[in-house]
Enzyme design. Sequence first.
Site, PDB file in Angstrom:
ATOM      1  N   TYR A 171      -4.550  -1.566  15.971  1.00 34.43           N
ATOM      2  CA  TYR A 171      -4.026  -0.364  15.594  1.00 34.43           C
ATOM      3  C   TYR A 171      -5.064   0.861  15.574  1.00 34.43           C
ATOM      4  O   TYR A 171      -5.005   1.905  16.066  1.00 34.43           O
ATOM      5  CB  TYR A 171      -3.269  -0.458  14.218  1.00 34.43           C
ATOM      6  CG  TYR A 171      -2.017   0.713  14.047  1.00 34.43           C
ATOM      7  CD1 TYR A 171      -0.899   0.551  14.230  1.00 34.43           C
ATOM      8  CD2 TYR A 171      -2.809   1.990  13.566  1.00 34.43           C
ATOM      9  CE1 TYR A 171      -0.050   1.468  13.834  1.00 34.43           C
ATOM     10  CE2 TYR A 171      -1.885   3.133  13.207  1.00 34.43           C
ATOM     11  CZ  TYR A 171      -0.556   2.749  13.167  1.00 34.43           C
ATOM     12  OH  TYR A 171       0.334   3.777  12.991  1.00 34.43           O
ATOM     13  N   ASP A 177       2.301   9.551  15.143  1.00 34.88           N
ATOM     14  CA  ASP A 177       2.153  10.535  13.680  1.00 34.88           C
ATOM     15  C   ASP A 177       0.576  10.495  13.363  1.00 34.88           C
ATOM     16  O   ASP A 177       0.286  11.716  12.947  1.00 34.88           O
ATOM     17  CB  ASP A 177       2.743   9.645  12.692  1.00 34.88           C
ATOM     18  CG  ASP A 177       2.412   8.247  12.527  1.00 34.88           C
ATOM     19  OD1 ASP A 177       1.539   7.437  13.501  1.00 34.88           O
ATOM     20  OD2 ASP A 177       2.791   7.383  11.701  1.00 34.88           O
ATOM     21  N   ASP A 219       5.852   6.163   8.155  1.00 33.54           N
ATOM     22  CA  ASP A 219       6.723   5.355   7.513  1.00 33.54           C
ATOM     23  C   ASP A 219       7.218   5.923   5.930  1.00 33.54           C
ATOM     24  O   ASP A 219       8.469   5.674   5.457  1.00 33.54           O
ATOM     25  CB  ASP A 219       6.056   3.862   7.227  1.00 33.54           C
ATOM     26  CG  ASP A 219       5.906   3.509   8.670  1.00 33.54           C
ATOM     27  OD1 ASP A 219       6.378   3.952   9.600  1.00 33.54           O
ATOM     28  OD2 ASP A 219       5.037   2.392   8.730  1.00 33.54           O
ATOM     29  N   SER A 238       6.092  -2.330   3.981  1.00 36.36           N
ATOM     30  CA  SER A 238       4.914  -1.921   3.525  1.00 36.36           C
ATOM     31  C   SER A 238       5.339  -0.494   2.830  1.00 36.36           C
ATOM     32  O   SER A 238       4.966  -0.427   1.619  1.00 36.36           O
ATOM     33  CB  SER A 238       3.481  -2.114   4.535  1.00 36.36           C
ATOM     34  OG  SER A 238       3.767  -1.152   5.333  1.00 36.36           O
ATOM     35  N   GLU A 271      -2.035   2.741   1.388  1.00 39.68           N
ATOM     36  CA  GLU A 271      -1.887   1.819   2.622  1.00 39.68           C
ATOM     37  C   GLU A 271      -3.316   1.985   3.661  1.00 39.68           C
ATOM     38  O   GLU A 271      -3.893   1.062   3.866  1.00 39.68           O
ATOM     39  CB  GLU A 271      -0.872   2.280   3.539  1.00 39.68           C
ATOM     40  CG  GLU A 271      -0.699   1.391   4.826  1.00 39.68           C
ATOM     41  CD  GLU A 271       0.726   1.121   5.231  1.00 39.68           C
ATOM     42  OE1 GLU A 271       1.586   1.206   4.539  1.00 39.68           O
ATOM     43  OE2 GLU A 271       1.031   0.734   6.283  1.00 39.68           O
ATOM     44  N   LEU A 288       9.450  -3.040  10.491  1.00 35.25           N
ATOM     45  CA  LEU A 288      10.470  -2.324   9.797  1.00 35.25           C
ATOM     46  C   LEU A 288      10.063  -1.826   8.673  1.00 35.25           C
ATOM     47  O   LEU A 288      10.909  -1.024   8.084  1.00 35.25           O
ATOM     48  CB  LEU A 288      11.679  -3.067   9.560  1.00 35.25           C
ATOM     49  CG  LEU A 288      12.373  -3.784  11.015  1.00 35.25           C
ATOM     50  CD1 LEU A 288      13.457  -4.594  10.702  1.00 35.25           C
ATOM     51  CD2 LEU A 288      12.965  -2.759  12.037  1.00 35.25           C
TER      52      LEU A 288
HETATM   53  P1  ADP Z   1       5.784  -3.841   8.197  1.00 43.49           P
HETATM   54  O1  ADP Z   1       5.541  -2.526   7.216  1.00 43.49           O
HETATM   55  O2  ADP Z   1       6.088  -3.453   9.581  1.00 43.49           O
HETATM   56  O3  ADP Z   1       6.615  -4.763   7.336  1.00 43.49           O
HETATM   57  P2  ADP Z   1       3.115  -4.401   7.671  1.00 43.49           P
HETATM   58  O4  ADP Z   1       1.924  -5.269   8.099  1.00 43.49           O
HETATM   59  O5  ADP Z   1       2.677  -2.829   7.656  1.00 43.49           O
HETATM   60  O6  ADP Z   1       4.415  -4.447   8.421  1.00 43.49           O
HETATM   61  O7  ADP Z   1       3.297  -4.784   6.176  1.00 43.49           O
HETATM   62  C1  ADP Z   1       3.572  -6.046   5.735  1.00 43.49           C
HETATM   63  C2  ADP Z   1       2.773  -6.526   4.519  1.00 43.49           C
HETATM   64  O8  ADP Z   1       3.358  -5.468   3.336  1.00 43.49           O
HETATM   65  C3  ADP Z   1       3.140  -7.854   4.129  1.00 43.49           C
HETATM   66  O9  ADP Z   1       2.369  -8.889   4.777  1.00 43.49           O
HETATM   67  C4  ADP Z   1       2.930  -7.725   2.825  1.00 43.49           C
HETATM   68  O10 ADP Z   1       1.360  -7.897   2.459  1.00 43.49           O
HETATM   69  C5  ADP Z   1       3.322  -6.557   2.052  1.00 43.49           C
HETATM   70  N1  ADP Z   1       4.534  -6.351   1.458  1.00 43.49           N
HETATM   71  C6  ADP Z   1       5.654  -5.684   2.001  1.00 43.49           C
HETATM   72  N2  ADP Z   1       6.753  -6.164   1.267  1.00 43.49           N
HETATM   73  C7  ADP Z   1       6.549  -7.098   0.331  1.00 43.49           C
HETATM   74  C8  ADP Z   1       7.049  -7.372  -0.666  1.00 43.49           C
HETATM   75  N3  ADP Z   1       8.203  -7.471  -0.854  1.00 43.49           N
HETATM   76  N4  ADP Z   1       6.064  -8.796  -1.566  1.00 43.49           N
HETATM   77  C9  ADP Z   1       4.898  -8.845  -1.324  1.00 43.49           C
HETATM   78  N5  ADP Z   1       4.339  -8.160  -0.369  1.00 43.49           N
HETATM   79  C10 ADP Z   1       5.086  -7.264   0.472  1.00 43.49           C
HETATM   80 MG    MG Z   2       3.972  -1.328   7.557  1.00 46.22          MG
END
Ligand code: ADP
Ligand code: MG
Length: 385
Positions: free
Chosen positions: A226, A34, A174, A125, A162, A122
């Site tokens: 990354y 991307d 995403d 974020s 992000e 998945l």
């Molecule tokens: P992915 O997007 O693959 O799950 P990332 O590292 O990009 O992994 O994003 C994960 C981060 O997003 C978590 O560590 C947290 O900071 C934030 N996050 C995502 N969903 C939530 C949620 N429901 N509550 C709080 N934080 C969240």
């Molecule tokens: Mg993510």
Amino acid sequence: MTSAATTHRDVHGSAPEGVWSAPGRVNLIGEHTDYNGGLALPIALPQRTTAAASPRTDDLLRVHSVQTSETVEVDLGTVGPGSPAGWAAYVAGVLWALREDGHPVRGMDVTVTSEVPLGAGLSSSAALECAVGAAASGLFGLDLLGDDDARSRLATACVRAENEVAGAATGGMDQSAALLCRPGSALLLDCRDGATEHVPFDLEAAGMVLLVTDTRASHALNDGQYEKRRRACEAAAAELGVASLREVDPAGLDAAIDRLSTDELRRRTRHVVTEIERVRQAVAALRADDLDEVGRLFTASHASLRDDYEVSCDELDVAVEAAEGAGALGARMTGGGFGGSCIALVPRDSADDAVTAVRAAFGARGWEEPTCFTVTAGGPAARDA
Ligand code: ADP
Ligand code: MG
């Protein structure tokens, strides 16, 4: 009443004005393309992040997460690069980016809860950002869910949240997946010009399933790896004199690679250029109902990510091998890598065997049991209530 709405009433003292949700995603193929202006092919997951929300008349964001059991307060005037720290950046960053675009966004009371596992590759974020962005759009009359052009603008704001506020240098796949995917289809996303096409993705008729394995191996996209990959791609494009690696003609790949200065840049470039080509081939194979070919492309993609791009890890490699050993047509890591999840294209009758094989392979190594589940292509961000 949804559980986000129930929790909202407990935390914020009154019922939310509305409830919105956005899906996680798995990318079928086209990984780390991307941010190179390339092609990707995600589907939206049935698993979603839900945001219950009410508008405020001041500039305070009060956001509660069921997953972290925390309530965070942020003055929107203080939001910017690196501020706030932690997960609230993904929420505050969206409101900040919308304001930067000139939208009349004020503070909000928000409660989020997610079925998308956090940090599993998945895209929890983007699901979080897009659910909050959808809520802001609804509460402040921004009309950013109305059509795909508006949804693309919201996706751009979520990417800024992000990249600039949370500080994760991810590309835009995403957020586009969370806002633009359609049920029963994969989204062919051209990250050079933002063009999209919906490619039918219904494995049921073919007697196949898409099996996701969340390896639960740790995964942090903002730990620098990354970003390093992204910078290597930019350096390679600069050496080749092109705007992005998308501009490298696959037919001239060997000649292009010969002109690069280091082995690292050669391997990163080979991954990106061949992966973009694999997306084209996978779309053609899906349209021709040739799932054997899709499986072969999954496996080739994984090898390229493992050997040339070096973003896999033992857990992902073992999950892929175990699924293939149990009859999968192909399997690959999905998402940024360094842990997270893998997907496998499996005949429905072999799905239980594949799950057993993956679990056994993890057990034999003394690793925590992975989570395995099948998914179908779900719908995009929407208002739920
Ligand atoms: P992915 O997007 O693959 O799950 P990332 O590292 O990009 O992994 O994003 C994960 C981060 O997003 C978590 O560590 C947290 O900071 C934030 N996050 C995502 N969903 C939530 C949620 N429901 N509550 C709080 N934080 C969240
Ligand atoms: Mg993510």
